[in-house]
Design an enzyme around this catalytic site. Structure first.
Site, mmCIF file in Angstrom:
data_model
loop_
_atom_site.group_PDB
_atom_site.id
_atom_site.type_symbol
_atom_site.label_atom_id
_atom_site.label_comp_id
_atom_site.label_asym_id
_atom_site.label_seq_id
_atom_site.Cartn_x
_atom_site.Cartn_y
_atom_site.Cartn_z
ATOM 1 N N GLU A 1 1.473 -8.774 -10.254
ATOM 2 C CA GLU A 1 1.961 -7.638 -11.046
ATOM 3 C C GLU A 1 2.815 -8.164 -12.201
ATOM 4 O OE1 GLU A 1 3.441 -4.592 -8.070
ATOM 5 O OE2 GLU A 1 1.535 -3.823 -8.784
ATOM 6 N N THR A 15 6.506 -0.305 -8.344
ATOM 7 C CA THR A 15 5.304 -0.522 -9.158
ATOM 8 C C THR A 15 4.144 0.370 -8.698
ATOM 9 O OG1 THR A 15 4.439 -2.255 -7.707
ATOM 10 C CG2 THR A 15 5.925 -2.948 -9.501
HETATM 11 C C1 LIG Z 1 6.956 9.512 3.455
HETATM 12 C C2 LIG Z 1 8.058 9.821 2.498
HETATM 13 C C3 LIG Z 1 8.488 8.555 1.837
HETATM 14 C C4 LIG Z 1 9.541 8.856 0.807
HETATM 15 N N1 LIG Z 1 9.354 7.965 -0.302
HETATM 16 C C5 LIG Z 1 9.543 6.616 0.122
HETATM 17 C C6 LIG Z 1 9.279 5.744 -1.060
HETATM 18 O O1 LIG Z 1 9.627 6.045 -2.170
HETATM 19 N N2 LIG Z 1 8.592 4.625 -0.758
HETATM 20 C C7 LIG Z 1 8.396 3.652 -1.802
HETATM 21 C C8 LIG Z 1 7.666 2.519 -1.145
HETATM 22 C C9 LIG Z 1 7.532 1.378 -2.116
HETATM 23 C C10 LIG Z 1 6.641 1.449 -3.187
HETATM 24 C C11 LIG Z 1 6.483 0.335 -4.051
HETATM 25 C C12 LIG Z 1 7.236 -0.806 -3.824
HETATM 26 S S1 LIG Z 1 7.048 -2.196 -4.908
HETATM 27 N N3 LIG Z 1 5.513 -2.495 -5.138
HETATM 28 O O2 LIG Z 1 7.636 -1.823 -6.172
HETATM 29 O O3 LIG Z 1 7.664 -3.319 -4.243
HETATM 30 C C13 LIG Z 1 8.131 -0.879 -2.769
HETATM 31 C C14 LIG Z 1 8.278 0.229 -1.896
HETATM 32 ZN ZN LIG Z 2 4.795 -4.170 -4.361
#
Ligand SMILES: CCCCNCC(=O)NCCc1ccc(S(N)(=O)=O)cc1
Ligand SMILES: [Zn+2]
Length: 262
Positions: free
Chosen positions: A106, A199
């Site tokens: 990414e 992301t």
């Molecule tokens: C079921 C209700 C959940 C509430 N919402 C929970 C939530 O926002 N989760 C986000 C999860 C997530 C997404 C992307 C990354 S990354 N790729 O940026 O590291 C890391 C973590």
């Molecule tokens: Zn991620």
């Protein structure tokens, strides 16, 4: 039912802004990192990972990535230091990867892409009551990003790729205890850091990104294991491989990227 978003032509990153307008915000991730333009900040202390009592709970396929979750009911597995004001608890790690070749990461470094990128997701339990709340707060999450470069086989990765057969389909989950992600770290913890976002949808602008400069190497055979994962559920007719689940770099919008010295 499938999440309304994905990585295909109709539901991919260019369409996310329709359901998630923050996609066009001022601190979106990932970004292209230009080392020469990173500000060397001597006040940036080293990152400390306290992963000794770390224990994984399960591994699951959410249709967008493969995720290993941890017990985050206390401060047994935390990172501190660097750009962080307090300890952040490890919640999960997951990967983003490509099809063939060396694309799939990414973040990029002067336009260079890697075969995959590992995200170790931590949340600010000192300030927020739950992960979900932290994921929506401006200083709620700290994600360590590690590049996976094509090369020799990674001995620590086998335990994870050997478990993929248990979570082939979207929605599948399996026990995955006793895995310590410390073995996935490169030798050096030298990093870049900048304020960014998730992301994937909901794309909350809640992440302090800590991108390690040194990649780890994985073999083509190991990368092939990632591509046997499916975005389809077991009950669906189609068998669509999980690959190219990465968002391309987003505008920097005047943000400063800082570089650590060690
Ligand atoms: C079921 C209700 C959940 C509430 N919402 C929970 C939530 O926002 N989760 C986000 C999860 C997530 C997404 C992307 C990354 S990354 N790729 O940026 O590291 C890391 C973590
Ligand atoms: Zn991620």
């Amino acid at each position: 039912t499938r999440d309304p978003w994905g990585y295909g032509n109709e539901d991919g990153p260019d369409a996310w802004h329709k359901d998630y307008p923050i996609a066009q915000g001022n601190r979106q991730s990932p970004i292209d990192i230009i080392p020469e333009e990173a500000v060397h900040d001597a006040s940036l202390s080293p990152i400390f990972l306290s992963y000794d009592y770390c224990n994984s709970i399960n591994i699951y396929n959410n249709g967008h990535s493969v995720i290993v979750e941890f017990d985050d009911t206390d401060d047994r597995t935390v990172i501190r230091g660097g750009p962080l004001d307090n300890a952040y608890r490890l919640k999960q790690f997951h990967f983003h990867w490509g099809g063939k070749g060396n694309h799939g990461s990414e973040h990029t470094v002067r336009g260079k892409t890697y075969a995959s990128e590992l995200h170790l997701v931590h949340w600010n339990a000192a300030k927020y009551k739950t992960f979900g709340e932290a994921a929506a707060g401006p200083d709620g999450l700290a994600v360590i990003a590690i590049f996976l470069e094509k090369g020799d086989e990674h001995r620590g990765l086998h335990k994870i790729t050997d478990a993929f057969y248990m979570v082939k389909f979207k929605g599948s989950v399996a026990d995955f205890k006793g895995f310590n992600p410390k073995i996935l770290l490169p030798n050096s913890l030298v990093y870049w850091t900048y304020p960014g976002s998730l992301t994937t949808p909901p794309l909350h602008e809640s992440v302090t990104w800590i991108v390690l400069k040194e990649p780890i190497t994985v073999s083509e055979k190991q990368m092939g294991r990632f591509r046997m994962l499916l975005i389809s559920g077991e009950e669906e007719d189609d068998r669509t491989r999980m690959e190219n689940n990465f968002r391309p770099p987003q505008p920097l919008k005047g943000r400063k990227v800082r570089a650590s010295s060690n």
